[in-house]
Design a protein around this motif. Sequence first.
Motif, PDB file in Angstrom:
ATOM      1  N   LEU A   1      -2.556 -19.385  -5.070  1.00  0.00           N
ATOM      2  CA  LEU A   1      -2.818 -20.639  -4.373  1.00  0.00           C
ATOM      3  C   LEU A   1      -2.211 -20.456  -2.985  1.00  0.00           C
ATOM      4  O   LEU A   1      -0.990 -20.500  -2.818  1.00  0.00           O
ATOM      5  CB  LEU A   1      -2.174 -21.830  -5.093  1.00  0.00           C
TER       6      LEU A   1
ATOM      7  N   VAL B   1      -0.236 -27.196 -14.656  1.00  0.00           N
ATOM      8  CA  VAL B   1      -0.475 -26.218 -13.603  1.00  0.00           C
ATOM      9  C   VAL B   1       0.892 -25.677 -13.176  1.00  0.00           C
ATOM     10  O   VAL B   1       1.756 -26.441 -12.747  1.00  0.00           O
ATOM     11  CB  VAL B   1      -1.197 -26.830 -12.397  1.00  0.00           C
TER      12      VAL B   1
ATOM     13  N   LYS C   1      -6.279 -30.275  -6.325  1.00  0.00           N
ATOM     14  CA  LYS C   1      -7.216 -29.268  -6.827  1.00  0.00           C
ATOM     15  C   LYS C   1      -7.473 -29.383  -8.331  1.00  0.00           C
ATOM     16  O   LYS C   1      -8.596 -29.221  -8.793  1.00  0.00           O
ATOM     17  CB  LYS C   1      -6.683 -27.860  -6.509  1.00  0.00           C
ATOM     18  N   TRP C   2      -6.399 -29.673  -9.109  1.00  0.00           N
ATOM     19  CA  TRP C   2      -6.520 -29.741 -10.568  1.00  0.00           C
ATOM     20  C   TRP C   2      -6.019 -31.091 -11.064  1.00  0.00           C
ATOM     21  O   TRP C   2      -4.942 -31.549 -10.673  1.00  0.00           O
ATOM     22  CB  TRP C   2      -5.697 -28.640 -11.240  1.00  0.00           C
TER      23      TRP C   2
ATOM     24  N   GLY D   1       3.068 -23.451 -10.679  1.00  0.00           N
ATOM     25  CA  GLY D   1       3.097 -22.821  -9.371  1.00  0.00           C
ATOM     26  C   GLY D   1       4.295 -21.890  -9.276  1.00  0.00           C
ATOM     27  O   GLY D   1       5.440 -22.336  -9.352  1.00  0.00           O
TER      28      GLY D   1
ATOM     29  N   TYR E   1       2.684 -30.715 -13.794  1.00  0.00           N
ATOM     30  CA  TYR E   1       2.740 -29.665 -12.770  1.00  0.00           C
ATOM     31  C   TYR E   1       4.164 -29.105 -12.779  1.00  0.00           C
ATOM     32  O   TYR E   1       5.127 -29.877 -12.776  1.00  0.00           O
ATOM     33  CB  TYR E   1       2.381 -30.226 -11.396  1.00  0.00           C
TER      34      TYR E   1
ATOM     35  N   ARG F   1      -0.571 -19.991 -11.063  1.00  0.00           N
ATOM     36  CA  ARG F   1      -0.937 -19.404  -9.783  1.00  0.00           C
ATOM     37  C   ARG F   1       0.310 -19.056  -8.988  1.00  0.00           C
ATOM     38  O   ARG F   1       1.313 -19.777  -9.022  1.00  0.00           O
ATOM     39  CB  ARG F   1      -1.789 -20.382  -8.949  1.00  0.00           C
TER      40      ARG F   1
ATOM     41  N   ALA G   1      -1.866 -28.798  -5.542  1.00  0.00           N
ATOM     42  CA  ALA G   1      -2.224 -28.630  -6.952  1.00  0.00           C
ATOM     43  C   ALA G   1      -2.794 -29.924  -7.526  1.00  0.00           C
ATOM     44  O   ALA G   1      -3.765 -29.904  -8.285  1.00  0.00           O
ATOM     45  CB  ALA G   1      -1.011 -28.176  -7.756  1.00  0.00           C
TER      46      ALA G   1
END
Length: 336
Positions: free
Chosen positions: A178, A111, A204-205, A113, A210, A150, A201
Amino acid sequence: MSISSHRIATIPTLLISMFATFASIYVAGRLWQDAQNRVYLIKQLDRITGQGQSAISVDDTLKIIACREQHKKLAALEMELAAARQEGFSSNRLIESETNGTYSKTRPLVVIGILTGFGGRKNRDAIRKAWMGSGAALQKMEDGKGIIARFVIGRSANRGDNLDKDIDHENRLTNDFLILDDHVETEEGLSKKAKLFFAHAADKWDAEFYAKVNDDVYINIDALGATLATHLDKPRLYMGCMKSGEVFSEPNQKWYEPEWWKFGDKQSYFRHASGEMYAISRALAKFISINRSMLRAYAHDDVSAGSWFIGLDVKHVDDAKFCCSSWSTGAICAGV
């Protein structure tokens, strides 16, 4: 002793001798029969296995069977690996849901960010065109490569003003934000923002990794995916362009650190990843999520992230491909 008495005494001896003779003949016969049976079984085994030259023991047979089973498993794993390389970077592990006990066959690889601000619309649009995509292209990157990206932003100090409304409107069009409702956007709050990104994060995932990225950085998605996939065996990974910069103690300096006196010799920081882009594993993101209220946020987010992992059994990986100062062959990121 009389002659008749002598004859009576020899009768048991004769009986014992006769019994021993018959026993010897019986045992020899059984051994011969077993030998014949073994020869027959060996011939049958040779015929079935197609060897035809030499007999093999039961132990050898079991070893051959075990070896064949290992070859089958290895071939299956090689097929799975080839399919994973073709389909993307998602981890094909069975993950049990913490809520209802169901299982999912895939876990996202990473993920990403992208920390952005209210005045960063041009940067965001450039990133969408360059590497992130939008709409169907963004969904394809998630489904095909297991990479979720995101833009990360907080809320205005004047909650609900035009700044917030503009972000909400942009998000309705792109669905790629996000939004941290518990964070107020300020220049001084970047470290807290990075911390909240990892925490939210991770909640959520359920991904393998990350990554934090600035909104003036372009990413080579394929290079990032391939690099991270080689580190799936490291449960506590902290990866980036590692450095140990100078601690600035004067308020008029650009990178001033108000708590400069906390850092060792007061002249240099501990080892940490450069803030343009760095990645951490799932376990470290969960650690941040659980301990978010206790983790200290210093003036700079890269120093703060490095401080959170001091004292933990963390694997620091210094990879020049994460150094975004220049774009080179095989590089993962580049600053613009």
